[in-house]
Structures are given as C-alpha cells and as structure tokens.
Design a protein around this motif. Structure first.
Motif, PDB file in Angstrom:
ATOM      1  N   TYR A   1      92.756  91.187  -8.194  1.00 50.46           N
ATOM      2  CA  TYR A   1      92.024  92.446  -8.266  1.00 50.46           C
ATOM      3  C   TYR A   1      92.919  93.684  -8.191  1.00 50.46           C
TER       4      TYR A   1
ATOM      5  N   ASP B   1      97.086  91.227 -15.732  1.00 51.69           N
ATOM      6  CA  ASP B   1      96.005  92.022 -16.312  1.00 51.69           C
ATOM      7  C   ASP B   1      95.692  91.372 -17.657  1.00 51.69           C
TER       8      ASP B   1
ATOM      9  N   GLU C   1      97.204  95.539 -12.362  1.00 51.85           N
ATOM     10  CA  GLU C   1      96.823  96.389 -13.487  1.00 51.85           C
ATOM     11  C   GLU C   1      98.041  96.628 -14.369  1.00 51.85           C
TER      12      GLU C   1
END
Length: 70
Positions: A33, A4, A36
């Motif tokens: 994608y 991230d 996080e």
C-alpha cells in the motif's frame, strides 16, 4: 517484491543489478500500500539478509509477464 502495478505489472520478473554486474531476481507479486511509482519493496529470507542488502537506488531490468510467453 512489491511494486506499483501501473509501472511494473504483477507477475513480471524483476532483476536488481548490484555492484559488479551481479543480478538478483525477484517476482513482482505484491502491490504494497505504500509502494508508488518506481519504488520497489523487496522481501528477503532473513532480517540479516535485508540489513546486508540495505536500501538505495539500483538499476533494474524488468521482463513483463506478457514478454515471458513469447
């Protein structure tokens, strides 16, 4: 490795600290994608190497890209 970029800037050097203090070095070069927060996705050379490494929680050391130029 995928990171991230709000946590670990792209281009940073990431050391994963393994048992016994051994460190593996990776470069933060992808955002992934599904990555996080403090999750990191590592790219291994082979499937066998990835299976041996496994998944889990490991201490990390990060040298941010701006610190490399000092």
């Amino acid at each position: 490795c995928a990171v991230d970029p709000e946590i670990i800037p792209l281009g940073s050097v990431v050391f994963i600290v393994l048992e016994g203090g051994r460190e593996e070095m990776f470069i933060a070069g992808d955002v992934g994608y599904l990555i996080e927060g403090y999750d990191i996705d590592l790219l291994m050379k082979t499937k066998e190497e990835a299976e041996e490494f496994g998944s889990g929680y490991y201490p990390v050391k990060v040298i941010k890209v701006e610190e490399l130029s000092k």
